[in-house]
Each structure stands twice: as structure tokens, then as C-alpha cells.
Write a protein that holds these residues in place. Sequence first.
Motif, PDB file in Angstrom:
ATOM      1  N   ALA A 183      -4.050 -33.524   2.119  1.00 27.79           N
ATOM      2  CA  ALA A 183      -3.422 -32.544   1.237  1.00 27.79           C
ATOM      3  C   ALA A 183      -3.802 -31.127   1.630  1.00 27.79           C
ATOM      4  CB  ALA A 183      -3.824 -32.817  -0.212  1.00 27.79           C
ATOM      5  N   LEU A 184      -5.088 -30.897   1.904  1.00 30.23           N
ATOM      6  CA  LEU A 184      -5.530 -29.551   2.280  1.00 30.23           C
ATOM      7  C   LEU A 184      -5.026 -29.168   3.664  1.00 30.23           C
ATOM      8  CD1 LEU A 184      -7.367 -29.987  -0.224  1.00 30.23           C
ATOM      9  CD2 LEU A 184      -9.147 -28.744   1.017  1.00 30.23           C
TER      10      LEU A 184
ATOM     11  N   ASP B 215      -5.180 -24.031  -3.590  1.00 40.61           N
ATOM     12  CA  ASP B 215      -4.220 -24.612  -4.541  1.00 40.61           C
ATOM     13  C   ASP B 215      -4.136 -26.124  -4.354  1.00 40.61           C
ATOM     14  OD1 ASP B 215      -3.644 -22.095  -5.528  1.00 40.61           O
ATOM     15  OD2 ASP B 215      -1.793 -21.857  -4.380  1.00 40.61           O
ATOM     16  N   ALA B 216      -4.124 -26.560  -3.091  1.00 38.60           N
ATOM     17  CA  ALA B 216      -4.038 -28.001  -2.804  1.00 38.60           C
ATOM     18  C   ALA B 216      -5.278 -28.729  -3.307  1.00 38.60           C
ATOM     19  CB  ALA B 216      -3.855 -28.219  -1.300  1.00 38.60           C
TER      20      ALA B 216
ATOM     21  N   ARG C 284      -4.892 -29.014  -7.097  1.00 35.24           N
ATOM     22  CA  ARG C 284      -3.812 -29.953  -7.418  1.00 35.24           C
ATOM     23  C   ARG C 284      -4.271 -31.393  -7.215  1.00 35.24           C
ATOM     24  NH1 ARG C 284      -0.345 -27.162  -5.149  1.00 35.24           N
ATOM     25  NH2 ARG C 284      -0.423 -28.090  -3.070  1.00 35.24           N
TER      26      ARG C 284
ATOM     27  N   THR D 117      -2.314 -30.178   5.177  1.00 35.04           N
ATOM     28  CA  THR D 117      -0.875 -29.899   5.108  1.00 35.04           C
ATOM     29  C   THR D 117      -0.620 -28.507   4.542  1.00 35.04           C
ATOM     30  OG1 THR D 117      -0.351 -32.245   4.826  1.00 35.04           O
ATOM     31  CG2 THR D 117       1.323 -30.666   4.122  1.00 35.04           C
ATOM     32  N   ALA D 118      -1.337 -28.162   3.482  1.00 38.05           N
ATOM     33  CA  ALA D 118      -1.166 -26.844   2.872  1.00 38.05           C
ATOM     34  C   ALA D 118      -1.613 -25.736   3.816  1.00 38.05           C
ATOM     35  CB  ALA D 118      -1.962 -26.778   1.566  1.00 38.05           C
TER      36      ALA D 118
END
Length: 202
Positions: free
Chosen positions: A74-75, A94-95, A98, A77-78
Motif C-alpha cells: 500500500a505504501l 495517507d496510505a 488508510r 504504491t502510493a
Amino acid sequence: MPKVLSEAEIADFRERLIDAAERLFAEKGLEAVSLRQLAGELGVSAMTPYRYFKDKDEMLAAVRARGFDRFSEALETAFAKPGTADERAAAASDAYVRFALEQPAAYGLMFDLSQPTEGDYPDLVRALLRAKKTMTAHIELLMAEGRIAGDPIVLAHAFWAALHGLVMLRLSSKFADDVDFDAVRRALSGALARGVRPGAGS
């Protein structure tokens, strides 16, 4: 004669075991969950989980490794999206939030407990190292572009400690209804960033 399972079927059942373990560990606590209970949860014989994991500790390691991998993905990708260093760092932050708010069971097992034997499980060690690298990548970029200065490991832990503290307060419903969580997060991140700008301490 027992059915011979394909590799895909073995992988699928292993994921189902990990799903059930993550949920039960979070709901009942580590001490209250046994592999026998997991078997009952999935409607299989009491010995079936032992074909996949030798004991509960190995099961916990697998749950945590998967959590760290999902978190890192997730991190990563962001952070990979185009933008300035500040924008990419903000996207990673933000990731992080989230992930924690959307997957609180996994997040708690990853960061809110100690597993003394984690060094015994190569896949967990790999996932932990990946997560640590992911959480320092944006700090290294900000340093490379002259946005902040200091020891990257120390700074990464400082930002992580601040973010983790906020997340845990949010997950435990400690924020009052009239307090904007995102506004607090932006204020804290901004204060930290200003404090570690080049020349800020001179």
C-alpha cells in the motif's frame, strides 16, 4: 484415502487459515486462541491446521508477515505515484493511515505486540525488513532533495512514532467528536517537518 490437494488448493486453504487466525487473534487475544479453535472455525478436523503450521507461534508469524506485506504494498504504491517529494511523502503517510483504519486487526498484530521468536521465521523477517525500508523511503527522498536534514533512521522513527500514536488514539476512539483527526495529523506532520528542516536547529 485422503484427497491429494493441488498447490492452488493448498495455498487457498492456507490463506483461509491465516484469515481466520487474524480475526480470532484480534477478537479474543493470542492466549485464548488455539489451532483446534481455528480448525473448528473452518469446519475441518482438529489436526488439519498442523499440516500447514507446526504451532500457534508459526501461525502468528504468518499472519504478521502477510500484514506487513500488504502494508508495504500500500505504501509503495502510493509513494510511486508522480509528484514532488512532499506530495509523495504525504501520499505514503495517507496510505499508512488508510491501511491502519481499514485493517485494524492486521495493524494491531503487526505493531501492537511483541513476538520474541520473530527471528525464527525467515518470511516474517523479510516482510519486516521490507516494511522498514518502505517507511524510510520517503524520508530518504526528502533528505536527498534538501527538504529535511538529520539521521534518516532517527527521523523515520520520529515520524512513525507520531503517526502510530495518532492512529492508536483514533482506533481506540480517544478523539472527541469535535476534533478533526486529519487536521491534527496535518498539524503534527507540519510541526515535525519544520523542526527537521536544514538549519532549523541552528
